[in-house]
Enzyme design. Structure first.
Site, PDB file in Angstrom:
ATOM      1  N   ALA A 120       0.853  -1.193   0.000  1.00  0.00           N
ATOM      2  CA  ALA A 120       0.000   0.000   0.000  1.00  0.00           C
ATOM      3  C   ALA A 120       0.886   1.238   0.000  1.00  0.00           C
ATOM      4  CB  ALA A 120      -0.926  -0.019   1.218  1.00  0.00           C
ATOM      5  N   ALA A 176       3.015   1.178   3.679  1.00  0.00           N
ATOM      6  CA  ALA A 176       3.784  -0.003   4.071  1.00  0.00           C
ATOM      7  C   ALA A 176       3.401  -1.190   3.197  1.00  0.00           C
ATOM      8  CB  ALA A 176       3.522  -0.323   5.544  1.00  0.00           C
ATOM      9  N   VAL A 220       3.382  -5.805   3.335  1.00  0.00           N
ATOM     10  CA  VAL A 220       3.351  -6.937   4.256  1.00  0.00           C
ATOM     11  C   VAL A 220       4.064  -8.135   3.642  1.00  0.00           C
ATOM     12  CG1 VAL A 220       1.868  -8.538   5.533  1.00  0.00           C
ATOM     13  CG2 VAL A 220       1.187  -6.140   5.284  1.00  0.00           C
ATOM     14  N   ASP A 234     -11.826   0.885   9.147  1.00  0.00           N
ATOM     15  CA  ASP A 234     -11.552   0.488   7.755  1.00  0.00           C
ATOM     16  C   ASP A 234     -11.951  -0.971   7.571  1.00  0.00           C
ATOM     17  OD1 ASP A 234     -10.705   0.820   5.158  1.00  0.00           O
ATOM     18  OD2 ASP A 234      -8.588   0.505   5.590  1.00  0.00           O
TER      19      ASP A 234
END
Length: 524
Positions: free
Chosen positions: A131, A134, A136, A288
């Site tokens: 994103a 950051a 993952v 979210d």
């Protein structure tokens, strides 16, 4: 002053991207002053072919980079600022960017954890999601003689500097807009950017996201239908967040949910009740909750991830929410209106009766529809629109709640189109009302109020001392007046003249840029 020129240069580039993507084509020229109408016409000349189709603003913001993308996502929660139509366009904005290299990620991890990656993790795979702030990775750690799967979230290199630069541009625009526009002052654009700045700052410190996960884990420890991944604090820093890997089924993977023979209507119930329980009971909710951030584990519990955006509601806001929901259910519109006045949301010079009449215009259509046609999120949306007519100040926490409820309701009804939102919400709302507005709640409120009075009484001597000092200063100012030294007056004059020179120069730069763009396009 050099800073102003830099801001203008970067904003001209952003304007060019907006023009190329056809963003200015959705602006109604009649709402723009005459000089602005000329700029709009020039901007329409450089639209790229095909720019008129699709979400124009979303495309432009994605092209401009992480800070603009986050700005779009933030403004999607503020229809009071950008309008309902544009907010809906921005809701589709996807926070997805190409991942940065594994070598860069390993460098960030090693520097943050102050040890080689091989010592911190038994293995570290490539990025599985990326994103604007950051990305993952899936990894493994050695624990109690066996390997455990973990998710490792790594901050993008230099992302903080990029955000600071672009946020500086946003503040430059907001300050100038409020200096020259009453509408901008009413919308409090500087405060909007300030709020976004604080939100982004929290997202870019992964320790704060870990803390949010930890707090929500404590709040939901006894919930049968919801849980939060465990944080690995030994491998979590400002730039790295390590947590339990979730192997559940993502709620946006409908094929796997059907294959696993999941009870979809029951899953919709879990989503709605979990969200309302967090908002009402805890005053702390995941803001979210789109399907990609929700998983169903083997035990049938919801598991949430990505705690970068969280919402908070104080006791006053929770009481407000519970009472207006109950008021609409029981058709007690006057009570709904009174709650707004008691909370201080609507100025006292307005009529409670007139406000109750406006509330009735929202509530009565509900009672002519079947339960599955009634949207709690739409109800709150209409309520916020009506309160705007009665000078209700923008309440960011309520708008964030409403926007999250829109998403949650959409997720739940995606599993059961005939879901009765009110029936599902009833036990959660009723439990909170009985606990906080019933006899037990009133006793607890009285005890809390007594404690507050005791603290105020204890601080009375200090308050009196400060009040005497303030009165003495006021008396002195009344006798002698407020004086400014000649040097101060001269400095103020120089500053004002400099501001005017640079403002004029900025306008000429912008005009020259658009003229240059127009000439370049005509030569193509």
């Amino acid at each position: 002053m050099i800073s102003a020129t830099t801001h203008i240069a970067r904003l001209v580039r952003a304007g060019y991207v907006f023009a190329r993507e056809g963003v200015f084509g959705v602006v109604d020229p009649s709402l723009v002053p005459p000089p602005g109408q000329l700029a709009l016409r020039l901007a329409r000349l450089i639209e790229r072919p095909g720019a008129k189709s699709g979400p124009r603003l979303s495309r432009a913001l994605t092209r401009l980079g992480p800070a603009y993308l986050k700005l779009g996502q933030f403004l999607a929660t503020r229809p009071d600022v950008v309008g309902v139509a544009m907010a809906r366009d921005l809701e589709a904005l996807q926070d997805r960017l190409p991942p940065f290299s594994a070598a860069e990620a390993e460098t960030v991890i090693a520097q943050s954890l102050e040890r080689p990656v091989a010592q911190a993790f038994a293995s570290l795979g490539p990025a599985v999601a990326a994103a604007s702030i950051a990305q993952v990775h899936r990894g493994e750690v050695e624990r109690d003689g066996e390997r455990k799967n973990v998710a490792v979230k790594v901050l993008r290199p230099n992302v903080a500097a990029r955000f600071r630069r672009d946020l500086g541009d946003f503040f430059f625009v907001a300050h100038n807009a409020e200096a020259h526009s009453a509408e901008a002052r009413r919308l409090r654009l500087i405060e909007v950017i300030n709020t976004m700045s604080r939100s982004v700052a929290m997202e870019m410190d992964l320790r704060l996201e870990a803390a949010a996960m930890s707090e929500m884990a404590e709040n939901t420890s006894d919930d049968p239908d919801f849980r939060v991944p465990t944080v690995d604090w030994d491998r979590t820093t400002h730039n790295v967040l390590t947590m339990e890997w979730i192997d559940g089924i993502a709620l946006n993977d409908h094929a796997r949910l059907e294959q696993a023979q999941v009870d979809l209507p029951d899953l919709g119930r879990k989503v709605i009740q979990s969200f309302l329980r967090h908002a009402l009971r805890d005053g702390f909710f995941h803001a979210d909750m789109h399907p990609g951030n929700l998983f169903l584990d083997d035990a049938g519990r919801l598991v949430a991830v990505d705690f970068g955006i969280m919402g908070r509601l104080g006791l006053k806001e929770r009481r407000f929410l519970a009472e207006i929901l109950l008021g609409f259910i029981t058709r007690d519109y006057r009570r709904v209106a009174e709650v707004h006045f008691e909370a201080g949301y609507v100025p006292g010079h307005h009529s409670v009766e007139n406000f109750a009449q406006a509330i009735r215009a929202i509530g009565e259509p509900i009672h002519n529809r079947t339960a599955e046609e009634i949207s709690m999120a739409k109800l709150l949306t209409l309520l916020l629109e009506v309160t705007g007519l009665f000078d209700m100040q923008t309440r960011p926490e309520l708008i964030l709640l409403q926007k999250t409820m829109v998403v949650v309701e959409g997720v739940a009804r995606g599993f059961d189109p005939k879901l009765d939102i009110w029936k599902v919400a009833d036990p959660v709302v009723r439990e909170w009302i009985e606990r906080n507005l019933g006899p037990i709640g009133r006793i607890q409120g009285a005890m809390s109020g007594a404690g507050e009075l005791g603290r105020v009484a204890a601080s009375l001597p200090a308050i009196a001392s400060r009040a005497v000092a303030v009165l003495e200063n006021l008396e002195k100012m009344t006798r002698e007046g407020v004086t400014l030294s000649p040097e101060t007056i001269a400095a103020m004059g120089r500053t004002e003249r400099a501001k005017n020179r640079w403002r004029t120069l900025a306008l000429w730069i912008i005009a020259a840029t658009f003229i240059g763009i127009l000439i370049a396009v005509r030569q193509l």
